[in-house]
Write an enzyme that holds these catalytic residues in place. Structure first.
Site, PDB file in Angstrom:
ATOM      1  N   LYS A   1       1.848  -3.731   6.735  1.00 28.16           N
ATOM      2  CA  LYS A   1       2.333  -3.726   5.342  1.00 28.16           C
ATOM      3  C   LYS A   1       3.854  -3.515   5.320  1.00 28.16           C
ATOM      4  O   LYS A   1       4.572  -4.163   4.565  1.00 28.16           O
ATOM      5  CB  LYS A   1       1.626  -2.642   4.528  1.00 28.16           C
TER       6      LYS A   1
ATOM      7  N   TYR B   1      -2.344  -1.206  11.003  1.00 28.83           N
ATOM      8  CA  TYR B   1      -2.552  -1.758   9.656  1.00 28.83           C
ATOM      9  C   TYR B   1      -1.375  -1.403   8.742  1.00 28.83           C
ATOM     10  O   TYR B   1      -0.781  -2.271   8.095  1.00 28.83           O
ATOM     11  CB  TYR B   1      -3.867  -1.256   9.048  1.00 28.83           C
TER      12      TYR B   1
ATOM     13  N   SER C   1       0.834  -1.204   0.000  1.00 22.65           N
ATOM     14  CA  SER C   1       0.000   0.000   0.000  1.00 22.65           C
ATOM     15  C   SER C   1       0.865   1.249   0.000  1.00 22.65           C
ATOM     16  O   SER C   1       1.975   1.257   0.555  1.00 22.65           O
ATOM     17  CB  SER C   1      -0.856  -0.035   1.268  1.00 22.65           C
TER      18      SER C   1
HETATM   19  P1  NAD Z   1     -10.998  -7.311   1.039  1.00 19.54           P
HETATM   20  O1  NAD Z   1     -11.261  -7.292   2.489  1.00 19.54           O
HETATM   21  O2  NAD Z   1     -12.129  -7.072   0.110  1.00 19.54           O
HETATM   22  O3  NAD Z   1     -10.307  -8.693   0.611  1.00 19.54           O
HETATM   23  C1  NAD Z   1      -9.450  -9.388   1.479  1.00 19.54           C
HETATM   24  C2  NAD Z   1      -9.964 -10.823   1.585  1.00 19.54           C
HETATM   25  O4  NAD Z   1      -9.090 -11.559   2.421  1.00 19.54           O
HETATM   26  C3  NAD Z   1     -11.361 -10.906   2.187  1.00 19.54           C
HETATM   27  O5  NAD Z   1     -12.196 -11.616   1.292  1.00 19.54           O
HETATM   28  C4  NAD Z   1     -11.144 -11.660   3.504  1.00 19.54           C
HETATM   29  O6  NAD Z   1     -12.244 -12.500   3.796  1.00 19.54           O
HETATM   30  C5  NAD Z   1      -9.876 -12.441   3.222  1.00 19.54           C
HETATM   31  N1  NAD Z   1      -9.075 -12.782   4.406  1.00 19.54           N
HETATM   32  C6  NAD Z   1      -8.604 -11.937   5.371  1.00 19.54           C
HETATM   33  N2  NAD Z   1      -7.873 -12.616   6.263  1.00 19.54           N
HETATM   34  C7  NAD Z   1      -7.852 -13.925   5.861  1.00 19.54           C
HETATM   35  C8  NAD Z   1      -7.247 -15.112   6.353  1.00 19.54           C
HETATM   36  N3  NAD Z   1      -6.529 -15.128   7.476  1.00 19.54           N
HETATM   37  N4  NAD Z   1      -7.439 -16.257   5.670  1.00 19.54           N
HETATM   38  C9  NAD Z   1      -8.168 -16.270   4.530  1.00 19.54           C
HETATM   39  N5  NAD Z   1      -8.760 -15.190   4.029  1.00 19.54           N
HETATM   40  C10 NAD Z   1      -8.603 -14.027   4.680  1.00 19.54           C
HETATM   41  O7  NAD Z   1      -9.802  -6.263   0.763  1.00 19.54           O
HETATM   42  P2  NAD Z   1      -9.252  -5.654  -0.598  1.00 19.54           P
HETATM   43  O8  NAD Z   1      -9.634  -4.227  -0.655  1.00 19.54           O
HETATM   44  O9  NAD Z   1      -9.582  -6.566  -1.731  1.00 19.54           O
HETATM   45  O10 NAD Z   1      -7.701  -5.684  -0.286  1.00 19.54           O
HETATM   46  C11 NAD Z   1      -6.875  -6.746  -0.729  1.00 19.54           C
HETATM   47  C12 NAD Z   1      -5.461  -6.480  -0.268  1.00 19.54           C
HETATM   48  O11 NAD Z   1      -5.017  -5.237  -0.783  1.00 19.54           O
HETATM   49  C13 NAD Z   1      -5.272  -6.394   1.238  1.00 19.54           C
HETATM   50  O12 NAD Z   1      -4.043  -6.998   1.569  1.00 19.54           O
HETATM   51  C14 NAD Z   1      -5.226  -4.900   1.504  1.00 19.54           C
HETATM   52  O13 NAD Z   1      -4.500  -4.612   2.662  1.00 19.54           O
HETATM   53  C15 NAD Z   1      -4.508  -4.420   0.259  1.00 19.54           C
HETATM   54  N6  NAD Z   1      -4.771  -3.013  -0.057  1.00 19.54           N
HETATM   55  C16 NAD Z   1      -6.050  -2.588  -0.233  1.00 19.54           C
HETATM   56  C17 NAD Z   1      -6.320  -1.254  -0.517  1.00 19.54           C
HETATM   57  C18 NAD Z   1      -7.720  -0.752  -0.668  1.00 19.54           C
HETATM   58  O14 NAD Z   1      -7.926   0.477  -0.582  1.00 19.54           O
HETATM   59  N7  NAD Z   1      -8.713  -1.598  -0.895  1.00 19.54           N
HETATM   60  C19 NAD Z   1      -5.247  -0.353  -0.650  1.00 19.54           C
HETATM   61  C20 NAD Z   1      -3.939  -0.829  -0.491  1.00 19.54           C
HETATM   62  C21 NAD Z   1      -3.717  -2.175  -0.201  1.00 19.54           C
HETATM   63  C1  WQD Z   2      -9.591   9.557   0.780  1.00 23.35           C
HETATM   64  C2  WQD Z   2      -9.775  11.055   1.009  1.00 23.35           C
HETATM   65  C3  WQD Z   2     -10.215  11.664   3.305  1.00 23.35           C
HETATM   66  C4  WQD Z   2     -14.111   9.766   3.656  1.00 23.35           C
HETATM   67  C5  WQD Z   2      -7.061   4.598   3.099  1.00 23.35           C
HETATM   68  C6  WQD Z   2      -6.052   3.875   3.930  1.00 23.35           C
HETATM   69  C7  WQD Z   2      -4.890   3.441   3.097  1.00 23.35           C
HETATM   70  C8  WQD Z   2      -5.347   2.658   1.873  1.00 23.35           C
HETATM   71  C9  WQD Z   2      -6.468   3.329   1.153  1.00 23.35           C
HETATM   72  C10 WQD Z   2      -5.098   0.308   2.279  1.00 23.35           C
HETATM   73  C11 WQD Z   2      -9.078  11.568   2.274  1.00 23.35           C
HETATM   74  C12 WQD Z   2     -11.392  12.006   2.400  1.00 23.35           C
HETATM   75  C13 WQD Z   2     -12.895  10.218   3.163  1.00 23.35           C
HETATM   76  C14 WQD Z   2     -15.140  10.714   3.924  1.00 23.35           C
HETATM   77  C15 WQD Z   2     -13.671  12.477   3.180  1.00 23.35           C
HETATM   78  N1  WQD Z   2      -5.813   1.351   2.197  1.00 23.35           N
HETATM   79  N2  WQD Z   2     -12.685  11.544   2.939  1.00 23.35           N
HETATM   80  N3  WQD Z   2     -14.886  12.041   3.673  1.00 23.35           N
HETATM   81  O1  WQD Z   2      -7.336   7.755   3.740  1.00 23.35           O
HETATM   82  O2  WQD Z   2      -6.341   7.912   1.401  1.00 23.35           O
HETATM   83  O3  WQD Z   2      -6.451   5.745   2.524  1.00 23.35           O
HETATM   84  O4  WQD Z   2      -7.497   3.732   2.054  1.00 23.35           O
HETATM   85  O5  WQD Z   2      -3.926   0.167   2.252  1.00 23.35           O
HETATM   86  O6  WQD Z   2      -4.064   2.677   3.897  1.00 23.35           O
HETATM   87  O7  WQD Z   2      -5.600   4.741   4.957  1.00 23.35           O
HETATM   88  O8  WQD Z   2      -8.546   6.787   1.727  1.00 23.35           O
HETATM   89  O9  WQD Z   2     -10.876   6.751   0.963  1.00 23.35           O
HETATM   90  O10 WQD Z   2     -10.413   6.920   3.454  1.00 23.35           O
HETATM   91  O11 WQD Z   2      -9.916   8.873   1.993  1.00 23.35           O
HETATM   92  O12 WQD Z   2     -13.505  13.685   2.977  1.00 23.35           O
HETATM   93  O13 WQD Z   2     -16.228  10.369   4.380  1.00 23.35           O
HETATM   94  O14 WQD Z   2     -11.178  11.311   1.193  1.00 23.35           O
HETATM   95  O15 WQD Z   2     -10.024  12.666   4.246  1.00 23.35           O
HETATM   96  O16 WQD Z   2      -8.596  12.843   1.988  1.00 23.35           O
HETATM   97  P1  WQD Z   2      -7.131   7.152   2.420  1.00 23.35           P
HETATM   98  P2  WQD Z   2     -10.015   7.254   2.058  1.00 23.35           P
END
Ligand code: NAD
Ligand code: WQD
Length: 342
Positions: free
Chosen positions: A156, A152, A127
């Site tokens: 990562k 969290y 991330s």
């Molecule tokens: P998500 O929660 O939709 O998908 C993750 C899946 O992993 C879920 O279906 C959950 O049931 C499964 N899971 C969690 N722990 C488990 C375990 N111990 N065993 C088996 N299954 C398990 O999340 P996502 O948004 O698809 O994110 C996927 C990956 O990407 C994650 O590692 C997340 O940290 C990373 N990521 C997501 C974002 C984002 O904004 N969505 C941003 C950066 C990184």
């Molecule tokens: C985006 C922007 C808020 C909600 C998070 C995690 C990061 C990554 C992605 C996994 C910001 C603003 C939000 C609302 C708002 N995930 N906002 N009103 O904070 O960039 O990142 O998700 O790795 O680790 O921290 O994403 O979508 O929460 O916010 O104004 O109700 O929208 O302040 O500027 P963020 P977000």
């Protein structure tokens, strides 16, 4: 014979979109997920989109004996894409051990099995949170990793360190960490998408739920940042573009069969958008008004971040191609489908 890829967390948001792109590119997919944050509906969606419902095994990756059985049951795995993790920043502050246990133990179990069962390649979901507020923008992969803002985020960082150290210590294991910026949107078919639990923390599901009338009003967190319109800036990237990058990463790993290394790439569009730009673009492409109010900043938020994507463009041969408008429309079509809105 098709190359078989394990997609952990594959019933979740990004995993399900990636399964679609892998199947479309001729890979065979097996999904492991414990359904902690997803349902098997996404398997139906993947099946409807691609014509192939992937194999699915429901269990917790922290359960090592069960994971060992899985590796015995699926010989010939070529690579793993490890999405499975807990990902809610706020929850991680309240329950840090739950996050450290789940996110670290599942990775370590997989790495031990990769070595024992000769599965040499992994793509890891990282991330942009690892960068915090970077000193220089756009942020490149060589930017300093700052102390994490949340447990969290720390998982990562630690997972990347575990991968680096482990790969140094054994022969023939290689990995690519993909650092996602802000993945948003849904598949254009609206057959798969994001399923936020309860009140969404992320911006886009909050916008679509407000537009759908489920939330009364979007709170825009801060209009006094040092940005052109005062609201915070992020690099919002279409989830299908993110999924396509995973296929590129898998192909890179499979080509470099004898190499043992660890690489990382930013996955973003290279362009930042402010919260108010997102709201305005959403209204323009959907024709639906979003009721919003400016409130104070959210604790822990950074001011602005967007990616330098040169490394992914050049070395992975990947580029985000979908526009913000198209992506927000896909998020709205998914919300409408979930709520039965015509
Ligand atoms: P998500 O929660 O939709 O998908 C993750 C899946 O992993 C879920 O279906 C959950 O049931 C499964 N899971 C969690 N722990 C488990 C375990 N111990 N065993 C088996 N299954 C398990 O999340 P996502 O948004 O698809 O994110 C996927 C990956 O990407 C994650 O590692 C997340 O940290 C990373 N990521 C997501 C974002 C984002 O904004 N969505 C941003 C950066 C990184
Ligand atoms: C985006 C922007 C808020 C909600 C998070 C995690 C990061 C990554 C992605 C996994 C910001 C603003 C939000 C609302 C708002 N995930 N906002 N009103 O904070 O960039 O990142 O998700 O790795 O680790 O921290 O994403 O979508 O929460 O916010 O104004 O109700 O929208 O302040 O500027 P963020 P977000």
């Amino acid at each position: 014979m098709k190359n078989l890829i394990l997609v952990t967390g594959g019933t979740g948001y990004i995993g399900s979109h990636t399964a679609v792109e892998l199947i479309n590119e001729g890979y065979e997919v097996v999904i492991v997920d414990n359904l902690a944050n997803s349902t098997t509906d996404s398997l139906d969606g993947i099946g409807q989109i691609t014509g192939v419902r992937p194999a699915f095994e429901e269990f917790d990756l922290c359960n090592k004996p069960r994971l060992e059985k899985f590796f015995k049951d699926y010989p010939g795995l070529k690579a793993i894409i490890h999405f499975a993790a807990y990902k809610a920043v706020g929850e991680s502050v309240e329950k840090p051990l739950m996050y450290y246990r789940n996110n670290l133990v599942s990775l370590m179990n997989l790495l031990e099995c990769m070595n024992a069962y000769q599965v040499p390649s992994m793509v890891f979901s990282s991330s942009c949170t690892v960068y915090g507020q970077p000193r220089e923008l756009p942020v490149t992969e060589t930017a300093q990793i700052l102390p994490a803002e949340s447990p969290y985020g720390n998982t990562k960082q630690i997972c990347e360190e575990i991968l680096r150290d482990y790969i140094r210590s054994v022969e023939g294991i290689r990995a690519i960490a993909l650092r996602y910026f802000n993945p948003i949107g849904a598949h254009p078919s609206a057959l798969i998408g994001e399923l936020p639990r309860g009140v969404p923390n992320n911006l886009i599901p909050y916008v679509t739920q407000t537009a759908a009338g489920i939330r009364g009003e979007l709170k825009v967190f801060g209009d006094d940042y040092n940005t052109p319109d005062g609201s915070a800036i992020r690099d919002y990237i279409n989830v299908v573009d993110i999924a396509a990058a995973h296929v590129k990463a898998i192909s890179r790993l499979l080509k470099n069969q004898n190499k043992s290394d660890f690489e990382f790439f930013n996955l973003g569009t290279g362009k930042g958008s402010s919260v108010l730009e997102v709201v305005n673009t959403f209204e323009k492409v959907t024709g639906v008004k979003v009721n919003y109010k400016i409130v104070g900043r959210r604790t822990g938020d950074i001011e602005q971040v967007w990616a330098d994507t040169t490394k992914a463009n050049v070395e992975l041969g990947w580029k985000a191609v979908r526009s913000l408008g198209e992506t927000l429309l896909s998020a709205w079509n998914w919300e409408k489908k979930l709520r039965g809105i015509k």
